[in-house]
Design a protein around this motif. Structure first.
Motif, PDB file in Angstrom:
ATOM      1  N   LEU A 124       0.850  -1.226  -0.123  1.00 17.46           N
ATOM      2  CA  LEU A 124       0.132  -0.073  -0.047  1.00 17.46           C
ATOM      3  C   LEU A 124       0.910   1.242  -0.076  1.00 17.46           C
ATOM      4  CD1 LEU A 124      -2.529  -1.206   2.639  1.00 17.46           C
ATOM      5  CD2 LEU A 124      -3.198  -0.434   0.354  1.00 17.46           C
ATOM      6  N   PRO A 125       0.328   2.450  -0.399  1.00 18.54           N
ATOM      7  CA  PRO A 125       1.085   3.426  -0.522  1.00 18.54           C
ATOM      8  C   PRO A 125       0.976   4.192   1.005  1.00 18.54           C
ATOM      9  CG  PRO A 125      -0.834   4.043  -1.391  1.00 18.54           C
ATOM     10  CD  PRO A 125      -0.782   2.622  -1.454  1.00 18.54           C
ATOM     11  N   LEU A 126       2.138   4.677   1.423  1.00 21.84           N
ATOM     12  CA  LEU A 126       2.005   5.201   2.777  1.00 21.84           C
ATOM     13  C   LEU A 126       1.117   6.474   3.052  1.00 21.84           C
ATOM     14  CD1 LEU A 126       3.654   5.118   5.579  1.00 21.84           C
ATOM     15  CD2 LEU A 126       5.416   6.677   4.592  1.00 21.84           C
ATOM     16  N   GLU A 127       1.243   7.281   2.066  1.00 18.22           N
ATOM     17  CA  GLU A 127       0.475   8.616   2.083  1.00 18.22           C
ATOM     18  C   GLU A 127      -1.165   8.242   2.233  1.00 18.22           C
ATOM     19  OE1 GLU A 127      -0.033  12.871  -0.320  1.00 18.22           O
ATOM     20  OE2 GLU A 127       0.844  11.012  -1.261  1.00 18.22           O
ATOM     21  N   ALA A 128      -1.503   7.253   1.807  1.00 16.88           N
ATOM     22  CA  ALA A 128      -3.131   7.008   1.869  1.00 16.88           C
ATOM     23  C   ALA A 128      -3.558   6.448   3.204  1.00 16.88           C
ATOM     24  CB  ALA A 128      -3.428   5.887   0.701  1.00 16.88           C
ATOM     25  N   TRP A 160      -8.735  -7.282   0.168  1.00 15.02           N
ATOM     26  CA  TRP A 160      -7.405  -8.186   0.266  1.00 15.02           C
ATOM     27  C   TRP A 160      -6.258  -7.421   0.513  1.00 15.02           C
ATOM     28  CZ3 TRP A 160      -7.748  -6.840  -5.314  1.00 15.02           C
ATOM     29  CH2 TRP A 160      -6.444  -6.131  -5.829  1.00 15.02           C
ATOM     30  N   LYS A 161      -6.241  -6.016   0.380  1.00 18.91           N
ATOM     31  CA  LYS A 161      -5.177  -5.044   1.191  1.00 18.91           C
ATOM     32  C   LYS A 161      -5.240  -5.158   2.720  1.00 18.91           C
ATOM     33  CE  LYS A 161      -3.664  -3.450  -2.940  1.00 18.91           C
ATOM     34  NZ  LYS A 161      -2.195  -3.926  -3.271  1.00 18.91           N
ATOM     35  N   GLY A 162      -6.330  -5.626   3.285  1.00 19.52           N
ATOM     36  CA  GLY A 162      -6.413  -5.717   4.755  1.00 19.52           C
ATOM     37  C   GLY A 162      -5.909  -6.948   5.328  1.00 19.52           C
ATOM     38  N   GLU A 213      -9.756  -2.299 -10.552  1.00 17.31           N
ATOM     39  CA  GLU A 213      -8.426  -2.689 -10.539  1.00 17.31           C
ATOM     40  C   GLU A 213      -8.204  -4.010  -9.668  1.00 17.31           C
ATOM     41  OE1 GLU A 213      -6.140   1.862 -10.886  1.00 17.31           O
ATOM     42  OE2 GLU A 213      -6.329   0.846  -8.836  1.00 17.31           O
ATOM     43  N   ARG A 214      -9.063  -4.976 -10.169  1.00 15.21           N
ATOM     44  CA  ARG A 214      -8.782  -6.283  -9.806  1.00 15.21           C
ATOM     45  C   ARG A 214      -7.560  -6.975 -10.058  1.00 15.21           C
ATOM     46  NH1 ARG A 214     -14.301  -7.395  -8.098  1.00 15.21           N
ATOM     47  NH2 ARG A 214     -15.777  -5.967  -9.135  1.00 15.21           N
ATOM     48  N   GLY A 216      -5.157  -1.881  -6.609  1.00 14.51           N
ATOM     49  CA  GLY A 216      -6.489  -2.409  -5.918  1.00 14.51           C
ATOM     50  C   GLY A 216      -7.545  -1.622  -5.798  1.00 14.51           C
ATOM     51  N   ASN A 217      -7.697  -0.160  -6.527  1.00 13.85           N
ATOM     52  CA  ASN A 217      -8.808   0.384  -6.350  1.00 13.85           C
ATOM     53  C   ASN A 217     -10.178  -0.135  -6.631  1.00 13.85           C
ATOM     54  OD1 ASN A 217     -10.655   2.516  -6.614  1.00 13.85           O
ATOM     55  ND2 ASN A 217      -8.907   4.187  -6.718  1.00 13.85           N
TER      56      ASN A 217
END
Length: 214
Positions: A113-117, A158-160, A193-194, A187-188
């Motif tokens: 994941l991007p840190l900023e988000a 899935w990012k969690g 973005e699958r 993954g947005n």
């Protein structure tokens, strides 16, 4: 308030359970949370250390790549930013991988994941939840007890990472468990973005044969 479903999604009132590998059985004596990567010195936290960190309560929407979306689940947990405060980051850190148990390996699962988000109250390591039909309760082992990362709604679930065990700080965007297997690096759900474009996959990527969410 009207909610907007991302493309290809269907709303559910339940919280479906999908996971990769065995369900982790929590043992406080051996459980540790590690901060590592592009930081001056690794940080190792016990369960008590983590639970002593500042907490928030946040209501979020969840979007699973298997096409279900659940609105308005309320979680209590530790914001991602509280862990960042404990790490002395080296210059140019822009990304992280968040790790979790997979089949007994404390670093077996990861998601990039991007840190900023991840600086708001909607990027949260959670341990209890409620919704319109359920009062406050601990997250179940199958949902990631004792600690699960819930990402902001602009990322598929899935990012969690379930059964969260650590954060790796990175200067480059390196793929995690499902990204290596052909899932999209970002993954947005609102951009659907699958899966990654096969032509853009780095060396070592495999094929995405089924959809899974942690």
């Amino acid at each position: 308030m009207t909610k907007t479903l991302p493309p290809g999604q269907m709303e559910t009132k339940k919280w479906p359970i999908l996971h990769e590998g065995d369900v982790y059985q929590f043992n406080e004596e051996t459980w540790r949370f590690k901060l590592f990567g592009e930081i001056r010195e690794d940080v190792i936290l016990t369960f008590k250390d983590v639970m002593d960190l500042p907490k928030v309560i946040t209501t979020v929407d969840m979007h699973c790549v298997t096409t279900w979306s659940k609105f308005d689940t309320t979680f209590e947990g530790i914001p991602f930013r509280e862990f960042v405060k404990l790490a002395d980051l080296k210059p140019h850190v822009r990304y992280v991988r968040i790790y979790g148990y997979l089949n007994g390996d404390p670093l077996g699962y990861s998601a990039n994941l991007p840190l900023e988000a991840l600086q708001g109250d909607d990027a949260l390591f959670v341990y209890r939840w409620k919704d319109a039909k359920n009062d406050w309760q601990d997250i179940s082992p199958k949902h990631g007890y004792p600690l699960r990362f819930i990402p902001p709604a602009q990322f598929y679930l899935w990012k969690g990472s379930k059964w969260a065990t650590g954060i790796e700080f990175m200067t480059e965007n390196k793929p995690g468990y499902w990204e290596i297997r052909g899932y999209h690096m970002n993954g947005n759900p609102f951009k659907e973005e699958r899966f990654a474009d096969p032509a853009s996959l780095p060396s070592g990527y495999g094929g995405a044969n089924e959809w899974q969410d942690q």
